[in-house]
Scaffold this motif. Structure first.
Motif, short mmCIF file in Angstrom:
data_model
loop_
_atom_site.label_atom_id
_atom_site.label_comp_id
_atom_site.label_asym_id
_atom_site.label_seq_id
_atom_site.Cartn_x
_atom_site.Cartn_y
_atom_site.Cartn_z
N MET A 56 22.21 -29.42 9.13
CA MET A 56 21.53 -28.12 9.31
C MET A 56 21.46 -27.78 10.80
N ARG A 57 21.62 -26.49 11.11
CA ARG A 57 21.57 -26.08 12.52
C ARG A 57 20.19 -25.50 12.83
N ARG A 58 19.61 -25.99 13.91
CA ARG A 58 18.30 -25.50 14.34
C ARG A 58 18.30 -25.22 15.84
N SER A 59 17.31 -24.42 16.28
CA SER A 59 17.15 -24.17 17.72
C SER A 59 16.23 -25.22 18.30
N GLN A 60 16.69 -25.88 19.36
CA GLN A 60 15.86 -26.85 20.08
C GLN A 60 15.37 -26.17 21.36
N ILE A 61 14.13 -26.43 21.73
CA ILE A 61 13.64 -25.88 23.01
C ILE A 61 13.91 -26.93 24.08
N ILE A 62 14.80 -26.61 25.02
CA ILE A 62 15.24 -27.62 25.98
C ILE A 62 14.82 -27.31 27.42
N GLY A 63 14.10 -26.21 27.64
CA GLY A 63 13.64 -25.91 29.00
C GLY A 63 12.48 -24.94 28.97
N PHE A 64 11.56 -25.13 29.92
CA PHE A 64 10.35 -24.28 30.00
C PHE A 64 10.23 -23.78 31.44
N MET A 92 19.44 -15.94 15.30
CA MET A 92 20.81 -15.78 15.82
C MET A 92 21.46 -17.13 16.06
N ILE A 93 20.67 -18.08 16.56
CA ILE A 93 21.21 -19.43 16.80
C ILE A 93 21.53 -20.11 15.48
N ARG A 94 20.64 -20.00 14.51
CA ARG A 94 20.90 -20.62 13.19
C ARG A 94 22.19 -20.08 12.57
N LEU A 95 22.47 -18.78 12.81
CA LEU A 95 23.67 -18.16 12.23
C LEU A 95 24.90 -18.34 13.13
N SER A 96 24.75 -19.12 14.21
CA SER A 96 25.84 -19.37 15.18
C SER A 96 26.32 -18.09 15.86
N GLN A 97 25.43 -17.08 15.92
CA GLN A 97 25.77 -15.85 16.64
C GLN A 97 25.51 -16.07 18.14
N ALA A 98 24.72 -17.08 18.45
CA ALA A 98 24.46 -17.46 19.84
C ALA A 98 24.31 -18.97 19.88
N GLU A 99 24.54 -19.51 21.09
CA GLU A 99 24.46 -20.97 21.25
C GLU A 99 23.27 -21.34 22.16
N ALA A 120 15.86 -34.86 11.81
CA ALA A 120 15.94 -33.78 10.82
C ALA A 120 14.87 -32.72 11.01
N ASP A 121 13.71 -33.10 11.54
CA ASP A 121 12.64 -32.10 11.62
C ASP A 121 12.32 -31.71 13.05
N THR A 122 13.32 -31.69 13.98
CA THR A 122 13.03 -31.23 15.34
C THR A 122 13.49 -29.79 15.53
N GLY A 123 12.89 -29.13 16.54
CA GLY A 123 13.27 -27.77 16.87
C GLY A 123 12.31 -26.76 16.25
N ILE A 124 12.76 -25.52 16.18
CA ILE A 124 11.93 -24.46 15.58
C ILE A 124 12.03 -24.61 14.06
N LEU A 125 10.92 -24.97 13.43
CA LEU A 125 10.93 -25.24 11.99
C LEU A 125 10.91 -23.94 11.19
N SER A 126 10.13 -22.97 11.66
CA SER A 126 10.09 -21.68 10.97
C SER A 126 9.42 -20.64 11.86
#
Ligand code: ACO
Length: 323
Positions: A1-9, A126-133, A177-183
């Motif tokens: 499954m593809r999810r968005s991870q928050i990698i910078g603040f 958009m990230i989940r749909l691979s419209q953006a990386e 499996a449960d990292t990133g933006i869950l919902s």
């Protein structure tokens, strides 16, 4: 499954600080009244030549640095703001140019104080749909420009500032499996348009206008809607409130946050609070609080974090993250 991870603040606050006592010299108000009713002690105010695009760019640069990325990695910029530089084009395109990003899309999202949750939801989808990386999602406001500085009921509540996060798409499964933006959950109800609005704009008066608000109604709906939408996010993920490590609510008023904590039966020390030092920076409060809690070590990998906000419209929403 593809999810968005928050990698910078990242974050940026204008240098100028205005205390409650400073305001009390010009207005019929007091430090005591503002603290008691809101928890606010001071706010940052942008310099005359500091634009939303400038402070947004500063926050985005610090977020990219934190992520260890150069501008050429970015293919999406979403800026949540209700105080754009100009009516058009999108202020995000100015930020895109300032950062030296040469590809992908850049646009603004207008959901006032709920803008950051809306922007995160769009970037995540958009990230989940691979419209953006790789997305830079920014909240930036200069509310000081749309305040009626003679109206003590509103002008004491707000400040200026910007915060940003970098999101990157990643395949998750197995141990992560449960990292990133869950919902994300977003809502609006236009029947409340007149509860919180700016009395101007291109298609009404032509001038940009000033913020107007029914404070008590906003307070009541903020507590109700933000509590509901956090519960909806937890339910959606089969999680319970005691599994939350942090709640980062939109920072409008400490009493609103206390009431949400009470409704959710969440201990006060699980809420990140910045409103005392920054006041309400609208779409910027959540990314500013995220950046602060990341920098001071409160946010740690693996923690479960809920974000929630309500603003004019009314518009409201939540996002649930596993760091
Ligand atoms: N200093 C001193 N007195 C003041 C001030 C001030 N800055 N502002 C209002 N007052 C006075 C009023 O004139 C009124 O006086 P009166 O009784 O003589 O008529 C009295 O204080 C009480 O006014 P209320 O508006 O009833 O005060 P209330 O307890 O509702 O508090 C407040 C006002 C703080 C604005 C509160 O309603 C609130 O926090 N609402 C939420 C609004 C908000 O946070 N909006 C931000 C945008 S939306 C969002 O981000 C969620």
């Amino acid at each position: 499954m593809r999810r968005s991870q928050i990698i910078g603040f990242g974050s940026y606050l204008p240098k100028k600080i205005v205390t409650n006592d400073d305001l009390a010299k010009k207005l019929n108000t007091s430090d005591d009244w503002i603290r008691q009713r809101t928890g606010i002690e001071q706010r940052h105010i942008a310099a005359d030549d500091e634009l939303t695009s400038d402070i947004a760019t500063n926050a985005a640069r610090t977020a990219l640095k934190d992520a260890g990325l150069e501008a050429d990695a970015v293919d999406l910029i979403i800026l949540a703001t209700a105080t754009p530089d100009n009516t058009f084009p999108a202020t995000a395109t100015r930020v895109q140019s300032n950062l030296g990003v040469r590809r992908g899309a850049a646009f603004d999202v207008q959901a006032v104080c709920a803008g950051y949750v809306y922007a995160l939801a769009m970037a995540d989808n958009m990230i989940r749909l691979s419209q953006a990386e790789t997305a830079v999602v920014i909240g930036a406001e200069v509310f000081s420009r749309i305040l009626d500085w003679d109206d003590r009921g509103t002008c004491v509540l707000f400040g200026d500032g910007a915060g940003a996060c970098v999101l990157r798409g990643a395949e998750v499964g197995g141990t992560n499996a449960d990292t990133g933006i869950l919902s994300t959950h977003i809502h609006s109800d236009g029947d409340y348009y007149d509860m919180l609005y700016v009395d101007g704009g291109p298609s009404t008066t032509g001038a940009s206008g000033y913020l107007r608000m029914e404070g008590k109604e906003v307070f009541r709906h903020a507590v109700q809607r933000m509590s509901e939408v956090v519960t909806a996010a937890l339910d959606h993920n089969d999680l319970s409130v005691d599994q939350l490590d942090w709640l980062i609510p939109h920072q409008a008023n400490k009493r609103i946050m206390d009431s949400i904590a009470k409704k959710l039966t969440l201990p006060d020390d699980k809420i990140v609070v910045t409103v005392d030092r920054q006041a309400n920076t609208s779409a910027a409060t959540i990314p500013l609080a995220l950046a602060e809690a990341r920098t001071d070590g409160r946010l740690q990998p693996g923690q479960l974090v809920a974000l929630t906000a309500l603003g004019g419209g009314f518009a409201w929403g939540s996002a649930l993250l596993r760091l």
